[in-house]
Design a protein around this motif. Structure first.
Motif, mmCIF file in Angstrom:
data_model
loop_
_atom_site.group_PDB
_atom_site.id
_atom_site.type_symbol
_atom_site.label_atom_id
_atom_site.label_comp_id
_atom_site.label_asym_id
_atom_site.label_seq_id
_atom_site.Cartn_x
_atom_site.Cartn_y
_atom_site.Cartn_z
ATOM 1 N N ALA A 108 0.804 -1.234 0.000
ATOM 2 C CA ALA A 108 0.000 0.000 0.000
ATOM 3 C C ALA A 108 0.831 1.274 0.000
ATOM 4 N N PRO A 109 1.916 1.376 0.806
ATOM 5 C CA PRO A 109 2.681 2.638 0.764
ATOM 6 C C PRO A 109 3.309 2.849 -0.609
ATOM 7 N N TYR A 110 3.117 4.041 -1.140
ATOM 8 C CA TYR A 110 3.668 4.369 -2.457
ATOM 9 C C TYR A 110 5.146 4.710 -2.317
ATOM 10 N N ASP A 111 5.970 4.077 -3.143
ATOM 11 C CA ASP A 111 7.408 4.332 -3.120
ATOM 12 C C ASP A 111 7.789 5.058 -4.410
ATOM 13 N N PRO A 112 7.996 6.376 -4.344
ATOM 14 C CA PRO A 112 8.299 7.124 -5.574
ATOM 15 C C PRO A 112 9.642 6.729 -6.182
ATOM 16 N N THR A 156 -15.994 -7.418 -2.018
ATOM 17 C CA THR A 156 -16.336 -5.995 -2.040
ATOM 18 C C THR A 156 -15.303 -5.166 -1.303
ATOM 19 N N ARG A 157 -14.884 -5.674 -0.135
ATOM 20 C CA ARG A 157 -13.880 -4.953 0.641
ATOM 21 C C ARG A 157 -12.561 -4.880 -0.122
ATOM 22 N N CYS A 158 -12.194 -5.981 -0.745
ATOM 23 C CA CYS A 158 -10.948 -6.013 -1.513
ATOM 24 C C CYS A 158 -11.007 -5.034 -2.682
ATOM 25 N N ARG A 159 -12.161 -4.995 -3.370
ATOM 26 C CA ARG A 159 -12.313 -4.076 -4.503
ATOM 27 C C ARG A 159 -12.184 -2.624 -4.040
ATOM 28 N N GLU A 160 -12.837 -2.279 -2.927
ATOM 29 C CA GLU A 160 -12.815 -0.906 -2.438
ATOM 30 C C GLU A 160 -11.412 -0.513 -1.976
ATOM 31 N N GLU A 161 -10.740 -1.425 -1.300
ATOM 32 C CA GLU A 161 -9.389 -1.121 -0.823
ATOM 33 C C GLU A 161 -8.425 -0.959 -1.993
ATOM 34 N N LEU A 162 -8.582 -1.793 -3.009
ATOM 35 C CA LEU A 162 -7.742 -1.663 -4.197
ATOM 36 C C LEU A 162 -7.975 -0.319 -4.869
ATOM 37 N N ARG A 163 -9.229 0.090 -4.953
ATOM 38 C CA ARG A 163 -9.553 1.381 -5.570
ATOM 39 C C ARG A 163 -8.987 2.536 -4.736
ATOM 40 N N LEU A 164 -9.093 2.425 -3.412
ATOM 41 C CA LEU A 164 -8.583 3.487 -2.549
ATOM 42 C C LEU A 164 -7.065 3.601 -2.637
ATOM 43 N N VAL A 165 -6.384 2.456 -2.675
ATOM 44 C CA VAL A 165 -4.921 2.485 -2.793
ATOM 45 C C VAL A 165 -4.519 3.128 -4.117
ATOM 46 N N ARG A 212 -11.351 7.388 4.420
ATOM 47 C CA ARG A 212 -12.143 6.237 3.983
ATOM 48 C C ARG A 212 -11.427 4.920 4.224
ATOM 49 N N MET A 213 -10.121 4.978 4.540
ATOM 50 C CA MET A 213 -9.386 3.769 4.904
ATOM 51 C C MET A 213 -9.486 3.474 6.401
ATOM 52 N N LEU A 214 -9.962 4.450 7.175
ATOM 53 C CA LEU A 214 -10.031 4.287 8.621
ATOM 54 C C LEU A 214 -11.261 3.479 8.995
ATOM 55 N N PRO A 215 -11.316 2.977 10.240
ATOM 56 C CA PRO A 215 -12.443 2.137 10.647
ATOM 57 C C PRO A 215 -13.796 2.788 10.431
ATOM 58 N N ASP A 216 -13.883 4.106 10.593
ATOM 59 C CA ASP A 216 -15.166 4.778 10.412
ATOM 60 C C ASP A 216 -15.276 5.446 9.053
ATOM 61 N N GLY A 217 -14.418 5.021 8.120
ATOM 62 C CA GLY A 217 -14.404 5.675 6.825
ATOM 63 C C GLY A 217 -15.340 5.069 5.811
ATOM 64 N N GLY A 218 -15.992 3.949 6.157
ATOM 65 C CA GLY A 218 -16.949 3.368 5.231
ATOM 66 C C GLY A 218 -16.307 2.652 4.071
ATOM 67 N N SER A 234 0.142 -1.743 9.650
ATOM 68 C CA SER A 234 0.449 -0.312 9.697
ATOM 69 C C SER A 234 0.792 0.232 8.320
ATOM 70 N N SER A 235 1.339 -0.625 7.432
ATOM 71 C CA SER A 235 1.683 -0.162 6.083
ATOM 72 C C SER A 235 0.453 0.332 5.347
ATOM 73 N N PHE A 236 -0.725 -0.263 5.649
ATOM 74 C CA PHE A 236 -1.966 0.188 5.009
ATOM 75 C C PHE A 236 -2.558 1.365 5.764
ATOM 76 N N ARG A 237 -2.582 1.273 7.104
ATOM 77 C CA ARG A 237 -3.187 2.326 7.908
ATOM 78 C C ARG A 237 -2.440 3.652 7.769
ATOM 79 N N ASP A 238 -1.115 3.584 7.553
ATOM 80 C CA ASP A 238 -0.294 4.795 7.483
ATOM 81 C C ASP A 238 -0.032 5.253 6.056
ATOM 82 N N SER A 239 -0.706 4.637 5.083
ATOM 83 C CA SER A 239 -0.486 5.027 3.691
ATOM 84 C C SER A 239 -0.831 6.499 3.495
ATOM 85 N N GLY A 240 0.020 7.212 2.793
ATOM 86 C CA GLY A 240 -0.220 8.617 2.521
ATOM 87 C C GLY A 240 0.296 9.549 3.592
ATOM 88 N N THR A 241 0.763 8.987 4.725
ATOM 89 C CA THR A 241 1.253 9.854 5.802
ATOM 90 C C THR A 241 2.461 10.659 5.350
#
Length: 421
Positions: A108-112, A156-165, A212-218, A234-241
């Motif tokens: 999930a973390p983007y490595d430029p 569904t969860r996998c599709r949404e997470e892939l789209r969010l990443v 939207r990646m957080l527990p209350d993000g839907g 944490s690699s997913f939860r901290d993505s974009g930090t």
């Protein structure tokens, strides 16, 4: 006899269609028979083949329905085996989805700095397409054999997470590209407000995706439980930090850079002072770029930036006052007149000069505290200030002594200029 799966499912599908439509067909045949009887009362009789076919149709549909039920019953052992097989397939689909999500979490973390980072994400998306196709086929088969359908919540969860990443990666990539473009901007061509607007917009969009990646993000249209969230690494939860931190730093530095850019009185000496505080090497002001200024990490030295700006403003005010004094004295002149009807020239009272002395001495006494409450900006012009104060005092002293000596001479001159008698 082993019935192939494809033939068994096709047969069962047709049998189910017959059983589904049989009641409707029998009802329509009954209505058609009533209409045929009504026509006969009015003298219209159907041809014998048609009447015979209509009379035999209900029994044929009943036979077809019975045959369909018998076919379904005969296929039950094979269908039971298929249902058991599908249960195992559901487990394999769930394992595949979990493995796919685990890989997604890990990457999930983007490595430029990575070479072609999107290729790995594209490969993951291709795996998801295959999984989705397999899940759809399994669902169709399960409905035919009345087996348990693999729950699609995981898919569904996998599709949404892939789209969010993917969405987050796009924003992070745009962030790094934008910042690198900004850094190449020549300092004297810099216009800060549009850059600040873009930086704040990117931060807002990144925050929206991360929310939207957080527990209350839907992520799946519902709130994730604490246990589910804990399973997200944490690699997913901290993505974009990192991108958000970069933009926060750039936003703070841009605000300070905008203040520096707007201050036209910021001179080379002020840059030297600022770089010394920031612990950086001297800047090449002839080839200065925004990147050079951002490298000073101005957001971590905000107080030093404000001090330098205040000093530049104070020095500019002091310099303007000294220039005004210098310009005024260039235009002042002393004039002389003949005294007592003689050829002796004496100094006319220089009222304009004394007025200038009073004004400029008062200015020099007030300009230092007016420039800055703590005397900021005085040090650089201390020599000029002392020189002007000494010169003005000397001019005043010289003129006053001159005028006093001239007054005494004029008062004594008549005594010594009489004809001796």
């Amino acid at each position: 006899l082993v019935i192939p799966e494809a033939e068994a499912l096709s047969t069962l599908s047709l049998a189910q269609e017959v059983q589904t439509f049989a009641p409707q067909a029998l009802e329509r045949l009954r209505v058609l028979d009533d209409l045929q009887r009504l026509l006969a009362i009015h003298g219209f009789v159907l041809p014998t083949p048609a009447a015979s076919a209509l009379a035999a149709a209900p029994s044929r549909w009943a036979d077809a329905n019975a045959a369909a039920q018998q076919t379904g019953a005969a296929l039950q052992p094979r269908l039971a085996a298929l249902a058991a097989e599908m249960a195992g397939q559901n487990e394999r689909l769930a394992d595949t989805a979990e493995a796919l999500r685990a890989d997604l979490m890990r990457m999930a973390p983007y490595d430029p700095a990575a070479a072609e980072p999107y290729m790995a994400l594209d490969a993951l998306a291709a795996r998801f397409v295959l999984l989705q196709k397999a899940a759809e086929e399994a669902s169709t088969r399960a409905l035919l054999v009345a087996a348990k359908v693999w729950p699609h919540a995981e898919l569904t969860r996998c599709r949404e997470e892939l789209r969010l990443v993917k969405e987050l990666w796009d924003l992070v990539a745009l962030t790094h590209y934008s910042v690198s473009e900004w850094e190449a901007t020549p300092w004297y061509d810099l216009h800060v407000p549009p850059l600040l607007h873009v930086a704040r917009s990117l931060r807002s969009r990144i925050a929206s995706v991360r929310a939207r990646m957080l527990p209350d993000g839907g992520v799946t249209g519902r709130r994730l439980s604490g246990e589910e969230w804990d399973r997200h690494p944490s690699s997913f939860r901290d993505s974009g930090t990192a991108a958000d931190d970069l933009l926060a730093s750039v936003e703070g530095a841009l605000s300070l850079a905008g203040a520096l850019r707007a201050e036209e009185t910021f001179r080379e000496r002020h840059w030297r002072q600022l770089t010394a505080v920031c612990g950086c090497h001297a800047l090449d002001l002839d080839n200065l770029s925004l990147g050079s200024v951002l490298a000073l990490q101005l957001d971590q030295h905000a107080d030093a930036v404000h001090d330098a700006l205040q000093q530049a403003a104070a020095e500019a005010a002091l310099e303007a006052s000294l220039q005004a004094i210098d310009s005024a004295w260039i235009g002042l002149r002393l004039s002389f007149v003949h005294a007592l009807a003689t050829d002796t020239a004496v100094l006319a009272h220089p009222a304009a000069v004394f007025e200038a002395l009073d004004e400029h001495e008062a200015t020099l006494q007030a300009v230092v505290p007016a420039a800055s409450a703590d005397g900021r900006g005085v040090a650089f012009f201390s020599g000029a200030l002392a020189r002007w104060q000494a010169q003005l005092a000397e001019v005043r002293s010289t003129l006053e002594e001159w005028l006093e000596a001239q007054r005494l001479w004029l008062s004594l001159h008549p005594l010594y200029s009489r004809d001796e008698r």
